[in-house]
Scaffold this motif. Sequence first.
Motif, mmCIF file in Angstrom:
data_model
loop_
_atom_site.group_PDB
_atom_site.id
_atom_site.type_symbol
_atom_site.label_atom_id
_atom_site.label_comp_id
_atom_site.label_asym_id
_atom_site.label_seq_id
_atom_site.Cartn_x
_atom_site.Cartn_y
_atom_site.Cartn_z
ATOM 1 N N LYS A 223 0.821 -1.208 0.000
ATOM 2 C CA LYS A 223 0.000 0.000 0.000
ATOM 3 C C LYS A 223 0.853 1.256 0.000
ATOM 4 O O LYS A 223 0.523 2.240 -0.679
ATOM 5 N N ALA A 224 1.938 1.250 0.762
ATOM 6 C CA ALA A 224 2.803 2.428 0.802
ATOM 7 C C ALA A 224 3.382 2.728 -0.576
ATOM 8 O O ALA A 224 3.411 3.877 -1.020
ATOM 9 N N THR A 225 3.825 1.694 -1.265
ATOM 10 C CA THR A 225 4.423 1.882 -2.585
ATOM 11 C C THR A 225 3.389 2.302 -3.615
ATOM 12 O O THR A 225 3.560 3.310 -4.331
ATOM 13 N N CYS A 226 2.296 1.547 -3.688
ATOM 14 C CA CYS A 226 1.309 1.787 -4.740
ATOM 15 C C CYS A 226 0.510 3.063 -4.512
ATOM 16 O O CYS A 226 0.311 3.861 -5.434
ATOM 17 N N LEU A 227 0.057 3.283 -3.281
ATOM 18 C CA LEU A 227 -0.724 4.488 -3.007
ATOM 19 C C LEU A 227 0.157 5.723 -2.983
ATOM 20 O O LEU A 227 -0.305 6.829 -3.299
ATOM 21 N N GLY A 228 1.440 5.544 -2.612
ATOM 22 C CA GLY A 228 2.362 6.669 -2.725
ATOM 23 C C GLY A 228 2.483 7.131 -4.167
ATOM 24 O O GLY A 228 2.476 8.327 -4.464
ATOM 25 N N LEU A 229 2.591 6.173 -5.101
ATOM 26 C CA LEU A 229 2.622 6.514 -6.528
ATOM 27 C C LEU A 229 1.290 7.105 -6.988
ATOM 28 O O LEU A 229 1.260 8.095 -7.721
ATOM 29 N N LYS A 230 0.203 6.501 -6.537
ATOM 30 C CA LYS A 230 -1.118 6.935 -6.984
ATOM 31 C C LYS A 230 -1.414 8.371 -6.581
ATOM 32 O O LYS A 230 -1.959 9.158 -7.360
ATOM 33 N N PHE A 231 -1.050 8.728 -5.358
ATOM 34 C CA PHE A 231 -1.381 10.052 -4.851
ATOM 35 C C PHE A 231 -0.229 11.055 -4.965
ATOM 36 O O PHE A 231 -0.240 12.083 -4.300
ATOM 37 N N SER A 232 0.757 10.740 -5.793
ATOM 38 C CA SER A 232 1.841 11.690 -6.049
ATOM 39 C C SER A 232 1.728 12.300 -7.439
ATOM 40 O O SER A 232 2.675 12.921 -7.930
ATOM 41 N N GLY B 29 3.514 6.180 2.274
ATOM 42 C CA GLY B 29 3.813 6.363 0.856
ATOM 43 C C GLY B 29 3.743 7.815 0.447
ATOM 44 O O GLY B 29 4.603 8.310 -0.293
ATOM 45 N N GLY B 30 2.700 8.514 0.925
ATOM 46 C CA GLY B 30 2.602 9.940 0.614
ATOM 47 C C GLY B 30 3.779 10.731 1.134
ATOM 48 O O GLY B 30 4.253 11.675 0.485
ATOM 49 N N LEU B 31 4.267 10.355 2.319
ATOM 50 C CA LEU B 31 5.407 11.059 2.907
ATOM 51 C C LEU B 31 6.684 10.833 2.114
ATOM 52 O O LEU B 31 7.332 11.786 1.666
ATOM 53 N N PHE B 32 7.049 9.589 1.906
ATOM 54 C CA PHE B 32 8.347 9.278 1.308
ATOM 55 C C PHE B 32 8.341 9.393 -0.220
ATOM 56 O O PHE B 32 9.305 9.898 -0.804
ATOM 57 N N VAL B 33 7.268 8.935 -0.850
ATOM 58 C CA VAL B 33 7.238 8.980 -2.311
ATOM 59 C C VAL B 33 7.177 10.421 -2.808
ATOM 60 O O VAL B 33 7.900 10.800 -3.737
ATOM 61 N N ASN B 34 6.322 11.250 -2.205
ATOM 62 C CA ASN B 34 6.245 12.646 -2.640
ATOM 63 C C ASN B 34 7.552 13.383 -2.426
ATOM 64 O O ASN B 34 8.004 14.143 -3.286
#
Length: 416
Positions: free
Chosen positions: A18-27, A146-151
């Motif tokens: 979820k962290a990986t996929c939702l981080g990508l989705k919401f970035s 995911g939002g924290l690290f991916v963004n």
Amino acid sequence: MAVRCEVQILVLASFMVKATCLGLKFSFGQLFAALKSQTGESAGTLALIGSSRDFVFHLSNIIAGFAVRKLGYLRMMSAGLLSLVASLLLDSIAPGTRWLFISYSLLSGISLSMLITPAVAVLYEHLKGNQLTIAVHLASSGLGAGGLFVNAAMHYSQMEFGWRATQKLSAGACAFVLAFALLGLWWATRGGARSASRVAGSGAPLKRSLSSALKEHGQDLVHPFSELNFVLLCAAYFFFFCGFTVPYTHLVFYARDVQGYQDAPTMMARMGAASMLGSVACGFLPSFCRASAVLMLVIAGLSVAIICLPYCHDAMELEAFARLFGTFAGIRLGVQSLVVAEFFGGERLPHLYGLANLPMSLGSLVGPAVVGAIYDATGSYTLAFWGAGVQMLVAIPLLILVRCRSGSARVAVAVK
């Protein structure tokens, strides 16, 4: 009571997916702002790229939720991992923004659904009771992480290397993290013949398994749309998602280019941190009250935040919005599937939650694209944000109606 190591690994694997996929989705807001600055395309066209990806993602969840037990969690997630890496690499060589409708919107949307749907369903397969509620919310805090690290990573990568190189780096990072998550999922669910068959799937080829499932159970796939309660729930999710996905597309551009807040890209990372904290801190609420009540509170909070967004002009106000919205968004992710289980039972969750992605997909497609079109027409986000926020409120009376009807149905069954 001690928690078995297998359960901990299972929750951790779901969290990583979820962290990986939702981080990508919401970035997508990062990519939206970069494309807007470099290509000069209209906001409506660029927003449609992200909206189309969300539409395809939710639409694909209909098939994924129906077929995940037939195909097996590991097989579906492995296929999703390969296609996600391919989509990110294709993004990096896209000759123009129109190509992104294929690589980013279509292929990436399908890939994300093939990863997230099994990561949610496997928890309901192996856990029960309060352990399930806690596990769902701990795993759902992956949205915030995911939002924290991916963004943050995408912001600095785009500044240093540009958006094309960032997509290549994202492909490598996703392959590494998701491979470990798949290994953990296999290890945590390896025991038991019944469990193994659902995790690994049958020995039939993937294409033949899916086609046979659709032929044999095609009517079962769409039958829930004949239930009034489910139709009302779908309508509620449609109105909710029309507004919910708007900030993830437009907030970076609105804060940086319209309001002049240059730290807007990293603000999205702080919004992700707020999502993670909200999910962890408030994730135990459904253990004490009904999940539908928590979701209605979340919708009200998110709606008010978006309605007030046009009045956020300076850094402090914009950061306050990001933290408030992120907190409620983190609570929402775990509660949303629990609401379906509350109304229709946990055994129907993979199928019904997959079907519920149809109205989510339509809302995700319509909302950000209409907001971008209104901005192009008026040169202002005020009316667009007001409309998105008010539209979300329509979901609350619909959820109340479903809750009343489902309660009456349970009473009638008990009397009989």
